[in-house]
Scaffold this active site. Structure first.
Site, PDB file in Angstrom:
ATOM      1  CG  ASP A   3     -33.510 -23.599  10.228  1.00 27.86           C
ATOM      2  OD1 ASP A   3     -34.278 -24.581  10.274  1.00 27.86           O
ATOM      3  OD2 ASP A   3     -33.895 -22.427  10.034  1.00 27.86           O
ATOM      4  CG  ASP A  49     -38.330 -23.763   5.671  1.00 21.70           C
ATOM      5  OD1 ASP A  49     -38.292 -23.659   4.430  1.00 21.70           O
ATOM      6  OD2 ASP A  49     -38.862 -24.736   6.253  1.00 21.70           O
TER       7      ASP A  49
END
Length: 343
Positions: free
Chosen positions: A170, A172
């Site tokens: 991922d 953010d």
């Protein structure tokens, strides 16, 4: 005969001459000067007859005889004279277009075979076009109807190193933290994506150790960044995290996610990779809710300079390469509690 009678006779002769000229359908401009000259020369007007003072008219009447081919013809066209020595002649035009009184077919919209039908523009011919129901479909116009789907159907290209497992990361709150205005006190770089027609600044702070983590993870895994962020924003951040393109093999954005209950979910089953050789690292449990047995959850990163989550993830990667199935490595590393933070 007195002067009054002579003046009356002069006006009568003038009117008769005008009627004769119009009946013959000759050129009134050309013959008007001849008429005035002939009447003036033939009629003897007494000297004491009062005359109207007019401006002298130049003599434009040609000194050439006229040849009337058919005085009763309703249409006379003067022929073009290129040689001034040739006598002027008046020819008769028998074109039906110049004789509307003659019997001829008048054009009407009901006679489509009329050769004199005026040309029409292909865009506005006959008024607005009425399309049949079959011709108004996208397929008949050459378009391909795309069926709406709730997930990306395009798998990733084949791996450059089939022997390596695939690690989905991922972006953010996992690798970086970003925010818009006002600018924070600490940040590493700024990106300016255009979102909805407006340029929005994002101040990005990298998670401690992210550069070393990406380089070390790329030696053992195929790195794929899978984010629910917009491509306009995320692509600029990844360009600065991997400026040479040597670490991140592929990038997936929001359009590759599923929407379940209004939330974005990352489905790993449609990406062309064996789920037994796939792991995902994310801070949001909803993102890996379809394959929780493949997930390693980390704590969200905001601004903690002492954060060490990526070091623990690197420890998991050292263990995962020793297992044939990554899902067994996840169970072993987290102590049998799937989906809990590594630390």
């Amino acid at each position: 005969m007195g002067s009054g009678h002579l003046f009356t006779a002069y006006k009568t002769a003038k009117s008769i001459w005008t009627i004769l000229i119009l009946t013959a359908s000759t050129n009134p401009t050309q013959l008007s000067h001849c008429r005035n000259r002939q009447l003036t020369s033939n009629v003897n007007i007494p000297k004491n007859t009062p005359r109207k003072t007019t401006k002298p008219v130049p003599d434009r009447c040609p000194q050439r005889p006229f040849k009337l081919l058919a005085p009763s013809s309703p249409s006379i066209l003067p022929s073009a004279q290129t040689n001034p020595n040739r006598p002027t002649s008046i020819q008769i035009s028998k074109s039906p277009l110049l004789h509307p009184s003659r019997s001829q077919k008048k054009w009407s919209p009901k006679s489509p075979k009329d050769p004199r039908k005026p040309p029409q523009s292909p865009l506005f011919a006959g008024g607005p076009r009425r399309r049949s129901p079959s011709s108004s479909t996208p397929e008949s116009l050459g378009f391909t109807r795309i069926k709406p789907v709730d997930a990306a159907q395009n798998p990733l290209p084949p791996s450059f190193s089939p022997s390596k497992m695939t690690l989905f990361l991922d972006l953010d709150e996992t690798l970086v933290h970003s925010k818009t205005d006002p600018a924070p006190i600490n940040y590493d770089f700024v990106v300016f994506p255009r979102i909805d027609g407006q340029i929005v600044p994002f101040y990005v702070l990298k998670r401690p150790g992210v550069d070393q983590f990406l380089k070390m993870a790329a030696t053992k895994f195929e790195i794929v960044v899978f984010t629910a962020g917009l491509e306009e924003y995320a692509s600029r951040v990844l360009d600065l995290l991997d400026p040479k393109g040597e670490v991140i093999a592929h990038r997936l954005y929001r359009d590759s996610c599923r929407q379940i209950g209004g939330k974005y979910v990352k489905d790993l089953s449609d990406l062309g990779r064996d789920l037994g050789r796939v792991a995902i690292v994310d801070d949001n449990p909803m993102s890996f809710s379809l394959q929780p047995e493949n997930a390693v959850r980390v704590k969200p990163f905001v601004s903690d300079p002492e954060d060490e989550e990526l070091k623990r993830v690197m420890e998991f990667l050292d263990v995962a390469v020793k297992f044939e199935d990554v899902r067994d490595a996840v169970k072993f590393f987290v102590g049998g509690v799937v989906g809990e933070p590594v630390g």
